[in-house]
Write an enzyme that holds these catalytic residues in place. Structure first.
Site, PDB file in Angstrom:
ATOM      1  N   HIS A 118       0.833  -1.194   0.000  1.00 26.67           N
ATOM      2  CA  HIS A 118       0.000   0.000   0.000  1.00 26.67           C
ATOM      3  C   HIS A 118       0.875   1.253   0.000  1.00 26.67           C
ATOM      4  O   HIS A 118       2.087   1.175   0.232  1.00 26.67           O
ATOM      5  CB  HIS A 118      -0.934   0.027   1.231  1.00 26.67           C
TER       6      HIS A 118
HETATM    7  P1  TYD Z   1      -1.699  -2.864   7.470  1.00 26.57           P
HETATM    8  O1  TYD Z   1      -1.294  -1.445   7.600  1.00 26.57           O
HETATM    9  O2  TYD Z   1      -2.332  -3.302   6.192  1.00 26.57           O
HETATM   10  O3  TYD Z   1      -0.452  -3.799   7.784  1.00 26.57           O
HETATM   11  P2  TYD Z   1       0.910  -3.978   6.985  1.00 26.57           P
HETATM   12  O4  TYD Z   1       1.102  -2.776   6.119  1.00 26.57           O
HETATM   13  O5  TYD Z   1       1.935  -4.094   8.037  1.00 26.57           O
HETATM   14  O6  TYD Z   1       0.822  -5.238   6.196  1.00 26.57           O
HETATM   15  O7  TYD Z   1      -2.657  -3.217   8.701  1.00 26.57           O
HETATM   16  C1  TYD Z   1      -3.111  -4.528   8.953  1.00 26.57           C
HETATM   17  C2  TYD Z   1      -4.398  -4.395   9.755  1.00 26.57           C
HETATM   18  O8  TYD Z   1      -4.146  -3.748  11.003  1.00 26.57           O
HETATM   19  C3  TYD Z   1      -5.470  -3.585   9.033  1.00 26.57           C
HETATM   20  O9  TYD Z   1      -6.712  -4.200   9.300  1.00 26.57           O
HETATM   21  C4  TYD Z   1      -5.434  -2.250   9.715  1.00 26.57           C
HETATM   22  C5  TYD Z   1      -4.940  -2.566  11.115  1.00 26.57           C
HETATM   23  N1  TYD Z   1      -4.123  -1.498  11.715  1.00 26.57           N
HETATM   24  C6  TYD Z   1      -4.625  -0.761  12.778  1.00 26.57           C
HETATM   25  O10 TYD Z   1      -5.764  -0.970  13.243  1.00 26.57           O
HETATM   26  N2  TYD Z   1      -3.860   0.225  13.324  1.00 26.57           N
HETATM   27  C7  TYD Z   1      -2.612   0.502  12.842  1.00 26.57           C
HETATM   28  O11 TYD Z   1      -1.919   1.416  13.369  1.00 26.57           O
HETATM   29  C8  TYD Z   1      -2.099  -0.268  11.739  1.00 26.57           C
HETATM   30  C9  TYD Z   1      -0.727  -0.011  11.166  1.00 26.57           C
HETATM   31  C10 TYD Z   1      -2.899  -1.253  11.206  1.00 26.57           C
END
Ligand code: TYD
Length: 133
Positions: free
Chosen positions: A50
């Site tokens: 992302h």
């Molecule tokens: P995501 O940012 O997609 O993780 P990564 O980039 O590390 O693969 O987040 C994964 C899940 O966690 C998504 O459902 C959103 C949630 N999340 C939060 O609730 N708070 C946060 O600060 C972060 C980074 C993610």
């Protein structure tokens, strides 16, 4: 062409009893609004995938190592993080993917904004479209 992210040297107080790394003051171009960390990541896992519209993040491999693919829509770059005193500052509008986590790796993230799902671009085609605008 401009680098896709920049390295931030984190000041360290070295000591035979163990080293201490400090992030404070002007070291980052923003005030830290949120800290989170990835841990117990399986070696074949893929994180990220992302870009952020506004949020900037400093990533640090506080333990172990992992790799980050950075992409600005025109060029891609793969970097390895494996030093607790060297952070990777990713500004807004950069697509990132994290993989190749070593056993015991911990990815500490210091973000400029609190969590907001609306700040994410999770679809790669939408990301490329945002760059064409
Ligand atoms: P995501 O940012 O997609 O993780 P990564 O980039 O590390 O693969 O987040 C994964 C899940 O966690 C998504 O459902 C959103 C949630 N999340 C939060 O609730 N708070 C946060 O600060 C972060 C980074 C993610």
């Amino acid at each position: 062409m401009k680098k896709l992210a920049c390295w931030v040297e984190i000041p360290r107080i070295t000591d035979p009893r163990g080293n201490l790394a400090v992030i404070e003051g002007e070291i980052l171009p923003y005030t830290i609004a949120r800290v989170y960390y990835l841990h117990d990541v399986p070696s074949d896992a893929y994180r990220g995938g992302h870009a952020h519209k506004e949020c900037e993040e400093l990533l640090v491999a506080v333990s172990g190592s992992f790799e980050v693919v950075l992409d600005n829509g025109l060029k891609k770059e793969r970097v390895m993080l494996n030093k607790p005193n060297k952070g990777l500052l990713i500004t807004k509008g950069i697509w990132r993917e994290l993989d190749n986590f070593s056993s015991g790796a911990v990815c500490l993230v210091m973000a400029s904004h609190t969590y907001d799902e609306d700040d994410y671009i999770r679809d790669y085609e939408s990301f490329l479209e945002s760059k064409r605008r």
